[in-house]
Write an enzyme that holds these catalytic residues in place. Structure first.
Site, mmCIF file in Angstrom:
data_model
loop_
_atom_site.group_PDB
_atom_site.id
_atom_site.type_symbol
_atom_site.label_atom_id
_atom_site.label_comp_id
_atom_site.label_asym_id
_atom_site.label_seq_id
_atom_site.Cartn_x
_atom_site.Cartn_y
_atom_site.Cartn_z
ATOM 1 N N LYS A 61 5.676 4.159 4.850
ATOM 2 C CA LYS A 61 6.373 3.089 4.120
ATOM 3 C C LYS A 61 7.483 3.658 3.227
ATOM 4 O O LYS A 61 8.324 2.934 2.730
ATOM 5 C CB LYS A 61 5.374 2.279 3.301
ATOM 6 C CG LYS A 61 4.367 1.506 4.167
ATOM 7 C CD LYS A 61 3.377 0.714 3.321
ATOM 8 C CE LYS A 61 2.241 0.108 4.118
ATOM 9 N NZ LYS A 61 2.604 -1.154 4.794
ATOM 10 N N ARG A 105 0.839 -1.184 0.000
ATOM 11 C CA ARG A 105 0.000 0.000 0.000
ATOM 12 C C ARG A 105 0.884 1.249 0.000
ATOM 13 O O ARG A 105 1.998 1.231 0.553
ATOM 14 C CB ARG A 105 -0.905 0.009 1.239
ATOM 15 C CG ARG A 105 -2.034 -0.982 1.149
ATOM 16 C CD ARG A 105 -2.974 -0.688 0.007
ATOM 17 N NE ARG A 105 -3.775 0.486 0.285
ATOM 18 C CZ ARG A 105 -5.084 0.446 0.558
ATOM 19 N NH1 ARG A 105 -5.738 -0.698 0.556
ATOM 20 N NH2 ARG A 105 -5.753 1.564 0.803
HETATM 21 C C1 26Q Z 1 -9.591 1.450 11.082
HETATM 22 C C2 26Q Z 1 -10.684 2.228 11.416
HETATM 23 C C3 26Q Z 1 -11.634 2.525 10.494
HETATM 24 C C4 26Q Z 1 -11.492 2.053 9.193
HETATM 25 C C5 26Q Z 1 -10.396 1.287 8.847
HETATM 26 C C6 26Q Z 1 -9.448 0.981 9.800
HETATM 27 C C7 26Q Z 1 -8.314 0.132 9.426
HETATM 28 C C8 26Q Z 1 -8.367 -0.667 8.303
HETATM 29 C C9 26Q Z 1 -7.321 -1.457 7.955
HETATM 30 C C10 26Q Z 1 -7.164 0.104 10.193
HETATM 31 C C11 26Q Z 1 -6.109 -0.696 9.843
HETATM 32 C C12 26Q Z 1 -6.184 -1.499 8.726
HETATM 33 C C13 26Q Z 1 -5.086 -2.333 8.290
HETATM 34 C C14 26Q Z 1 -3.959 -2.490 8.918
HETATM 35 C C15 26Q Z 1 -2.889 -3.348 8.399
HETATM 36 O O1 26Q Z 1 -3.001 -3.929 7.319
HETATM 37 N N1 26Q Z 1 -1.800 -3.478 9.131
HETATM 38 C C16 26Q Z 1 -0.708 -4.307 8.668
HETATM 39 O O2 26Q Z 1 -0.865 -5.592 9.225
HETATM 40 C C17 26Q Z 1 0.095 -6.498 8.730
HETATM 41 C C18 26Q Z 1 -0.238 -7.867 9.263
HETATM 42 O O3 26Q Z 1 -0.011 -7.910 10.636
HETATM 43 C C19 26Q Z 1 1.491 -6.040 9.107
HETATM 44 O O4 26Q Z 1 2.407 -6.907 8.500
HETATM 45 C C20 26Q Z 1 1.728 -4.616 8.624
HETATM 46 O O5 26Q Z 1 2.969 -4.153 9.102
HETATM 47 C C21 26Q Z 1 0.619 -3.718 9.103
HETATM 48 O O6 26Q Z 1 0.759 -2.419 8.557
#
Ligand code: 26Q
Length: 827
Positions: A568, A563
């Site tokens: 990053k 992403r």
């Molecule tokens: C939160 C609130 C409202 C709407 C969306 C969100 C939201 C959505 C997606 C918050 C976070 C995410 C995604 C986070 C994510 O993908 N984190 C990644 O997780 C991976 C697996 O553990 C790690 O390898 C990455 O480092 C981390 O960025």
């Protein structure tokens, strides 16, 4: 070797797969083409063949699926429920064929029918029900849980539209809907008999009876959750689990009165509102959406899943009080954290369990994984919104909070600021519910996803909670499934491993280590180099097709795919790209290795800065790729629409893997593991799982640079003006001047002025501070690349030593240390 942890080990170990000869598969495919698709071979389109092959494959899986479900029920082993708003699964056909061990005979069967399996493989749409790392991790975990014969169920939402399709217009990202279901989904089974009425809004009635107060929630609105099941088959087909995704259906699809009164649109408006819940995945990765629809999605799927799993528990065990003994519910980030209060509601309101006992059951059942420390990604919901949408849950959260703060005070934590920090309610400005704190106190274990990230969790966001509940935080470093990320995407390398170490090395990740003994074997080097060349040529064809650009497969493929996010630091890579371009032009005899810089990734639709970074990559590519003075030493590529299938093309073609986040900000990363497994060398900061990767492969086989997390913290504390860094680095200075003055944006010279200004004065992500170290390390990499033996040696050591990043290892750790669930190691 891993051991079984509990005595209620699976007794129904399923039989080995029997062989499926090509002739049998051919007959099965033809039968499906006739009776399920309704076509003759003469009239069948490629899609018809895809469907026939999928149905034939599915039949093999279903037999084993039903046996697995039965086996789990009979031996009563503990079940694991993985609740996730995202499952980024990608395509399933080739994955299923590989795990069943029938990819080869199926290809032969189709050959005889004049059909090419590799072509059919591409017809399947990507199931992109996730944004990035978190969603892909859930998919890898589903594979490993089936592989280890864990009785697991994945629960999520069946979004009609997955993550948007990225198209590039004039160098800018545009989003278009991804309608993966338009042609139907041959993998799923709709289960109309499993449906739950999920309530929203309304009011709570207090009922006094027999000296007991109980609460009855009268929702203003209900939406039906309907189950769709997809079988998930593990390695060698030994066990099959279920991914159950919920779709929203209006309880009352049509207001007949309105319809009869001629209000045709109004008659359907409530249905549209109800069904909006499963219409689309929120496309934000670590940037909170904050809308009511998101909260409705979270509650919808969490409630349906908990009602479903308590129903299953009651059917099997008859007593809701034993839930924690027979079920473990893992919360994939805070997105399903409302489940803590929902299970309390199910226990206390619906099953009349006493509050304290209900709380013990809840804590025994739940555990929570944190995936990010970015403050903007920590979910909180405004209290007024919660009160309106989930009035009973808000009451329950207040009760949980009161008990939680009382118990902390009783145990001597009396400092007001400290208590404010551990409270479930953030009292600043509009009061908000902190979902991370709710997930924490409602769980018996909380985990981070790499050693550094877990350590930072203890020191930062959960510092206070960790001192009140010491020992609850534990680390579970992420992993990836080697089935998809080695065997399927890099068959040549898999063959080399198979022929060198035996079939066992594909079962047991420990065995991969044996490859290190061949690190200096020149014939192995030659074979590995040839495998890489094949994958680079294949990726090269994709790039030529899409971008009309020819690449030299001998050039170094330098890859950053993920992403697009400021932390990053794709921008750091782009600055280095421009510096390299300048150096090549300024110095006609420079001996840089020819490089192709490959970028790919999506920006959240509303993330302006990320979209500008994509535009800059494309602007730079245009200038560099059309400049003859570059003499083939540098090419820049931005590949549109990064998804799982494209990742399967890219990962095995990478020579150099860019993992260059600001230290302390990437929780783990998993793309880093995918590329290292396929033999790429990593250039990276000491962030996330890069730290463990360095420990595994050794300093000589990885290129580490830049500030550490502690140094970032103190640099930020001192202030983050980059003027000094820029003044000290003529190379950086020149690059920034060029970008700011419009060298890469002659159509709009000021396009990047703001961006450079931010780098100069508010460089929160430490790009300027790390630039020189990054540049020097890249120059070292050019030298290392020229020594082919040394490079190949490092490449082989990378593949050999990252076996520990198998998600089989990660899942075995969860099973032992968090879920207390039995599993069967695969060899
Ligand atoms: C939160 C609130 C409202 C709407 C969306 C969100 C939201 C959505 C997606 C918050 C976070 C995410 C995604 C986070 C994510 O993908 N984190 C990644 O997780 C991976 C697996 O553990 C790690 O390898 C990455 O480092 C981390 O960025």
């Amino acid at each position: 070797m891993d051991e079984l942890v509990t005595t209620d080990k699976p007794t129904q170990q399923q039989a080995e797969m029997r062989p499926y000869p090509a002739a049998e598969l051919k007959a099965a495919v033809l039968a499906k083409l006739t009776y399920a698709v309704g076509k003759t071979p003469g009239l069948a389109t490629p899609r018809d063949w895809f469907l026939a092959v999928t149905f034939a494959t599915r039949d093999i899986i279903v037999g084993r699926w039903l046996e697995s479900l039965d086996g789990v029920y009979v031996d009563g082993r503990k079940r694991v429920y993985y609740l996730s708003l995202e499952f980024l699964i990608g395509r399933l056909l080739f994955d299923a064929l590989t795990n069943l061990g029938v990819a080869q005979p199926m290809a032969e069967a189709l050959d005889e029918l004049g059909v090419n399996l590799a072509d059919l493989r591409k017809i399947e749409p990507d199931a992109a029900l996730g944004n990035g790392g978190l969603g892909r991790l859930a998919a890898c975990f589903m594979d490993s849980m089936a592989t280890l014969s864990i009785a697991a169920h994945g629960y999520g939402i069946r979004y009609d539209n997955g993550l948007f399709r990225q198209i590039i217009r004039g160098g800018w990202q545009q989003e278009t809907p991804e309608d993966w279901l338009v042609n139907g989904n041959p993998w799923e089974f709709v289960r109309p008999e499993y449906n739950y009425a999920i309530g929203f809004g309304g009011w709570v009635e207090m009922v006094e009876k027999d000296e007991r107060t109980s609460h009855v929630w009268h929702p203003a609105e209900t939406v039906e959750a309907v189950a769709y099941d997809t079988p998930i088959i593990g390695w060698r087909g030994r066990h099959v689990n279920t991914l159950r995704l919920w779709s929203a259906r209006a309880t009352d699809p049509l207001k007949l009165e309105a319809f009869n009164a001629g209000d045709y649109v109004g008659a359907f408006s409530e249905a549209v509102r109800a069904e909006a819940i499963s219409k689309v995945l929120y496309p934000s990765d670590a940037t909170p959406a904050g809308q009511e629809l998101r909260l409705r999605q979270e509650y919808f799927f969490t409630s349906a899943s908990l009602l479903d799993l308590t129903r299953r528990h009651m059917k099997q065990w008859g007593d809701v009080r034993t839930l924690g003994e027979h079920a473990a519910v893992q919360l994939n980030d805070t997105h399903p954290a409302i489940g803590i209060s929902e299970l309390m509601r199910i226990l206390v309101d619906l099953n009349k369990v006493e509050w304290d006992e209900a709380w013990s059951i809840t804590q025994a059942t739940f555990s929570y994984t944190n995936h990010t420390l970015l403050p903007e990604a920590l979910e909180t919901w405004p209290v007024p919104l919660m009160e309106r949408v989930l009035p009973r849950h808000m009451q329950i959260i207040y009760l949980i909070n009161a008990a939680h703060l009382d118990s902390a005070r009783r145990r001597g934590f009396v400092d007001t600021a400290m208590l404010a920090g551990i409270s479930l309610i953030d009292e600043h400005a509009v009061r908000r519910v902190r979902m991370g704190n709710l997930a924490f106190i409602g769980s018996h274990k909380i985990n981070g996803v790499s050693a550094l990230h877990t350590d930072l969790m203890r020191k930062t966001v959960f510092h206070a909670l960790n001192s009140v509940y010491p020992g609850r935080i534990t680390n579970k470093t992420n992993g990836i499934t080697f089935r998809r990320w080695l065997i399927e995407c890099n068959p040549d390398l898999a063959d080399i491993i198979r022929s060198t170490l035996g079939e066992r090395a594909l079962d047991d990740y420990h065995a991969l280590k044996g490859l290190a003994a061949y690190a200096d074997d020149s014939s192995l080097h030659e074979r590995v180099a040839q495998a890489r060349r094949n994958r680079k040529a294949a990726l090269g064809r994709v790039i030529t097709d899409q971008l009309n650009l020819r690449l030299d497969p001998e050039a170094m493929f330098d890859v950053q795919v993920k992403r697009i996010h400021e932390y990053k630091r794709q921008l750091l890579n782009l600055l280095e790209t421009v510096a390299r371009y300048n150096a090549i032009r300024a110095n006609p005899t420079i001996d840089f290795a020819p490089r192709v810089k490959i970028f790919s990734g999506k920006a959240a639709a509303s993330y302006t800065q990320a979209k500008l970074i994509i535009k800059l990559a494309i602007d730079i590519a245009k200038v560099v790729n059309s400049d003859p003075t570059v003499r083939g030493l540098l090419k820049v590529v931005f590949l549109p629409n990064y998804n799982v299938s494209l990742a399967e093309m890219i990962m095995p073609a990478a020579d150099l893997s860019e993992q260059i986040s600001t230290a302390g900000m990437e929780a783990s990363g998993t793309g880093n593991m995918k590329m290292a497994l396929n033999g790429a060398l990593t250039i990276g900061t000491l962030d996330g799982a890069n730290v463990e990767m360095r420990d595994l492969v050794g300093d000589d086989n990885i290129f580490i640079f830049g500030l550490t997390a502690a140094e970032v913290e103190s640099a930020r504390a001192r202030g983050i003006d980059s003027t000094e860094h820029i003044a000290a680095s003529p190379i950086l200075h020149e690059v920034l001047d060029e970008i700011a003055s419009g060298v890469f944006s002659t159509d709009d010279a000021g396009r990047y002025r703001g961006l450079v200004d931010t780098l100069t004065h508010h460089d929160y992500f430490m790009i300027c501070a790390d630039f020189d170290a990054y540049w020097k390390t890249q120059v070292k990499i050019d030298e290392a690349w020229r020594d082919r033996n040394r490079w190949m040696r490092s490449s082989v050591i990378n593949t050999a030593n990252v076996g520990w990043f198998s998600s089989d290892r990660t899942i075995a750790e969860y099973a032992k240390e968090i879920w207390s669930a039995p599993f069967v190691p695969i060899s």
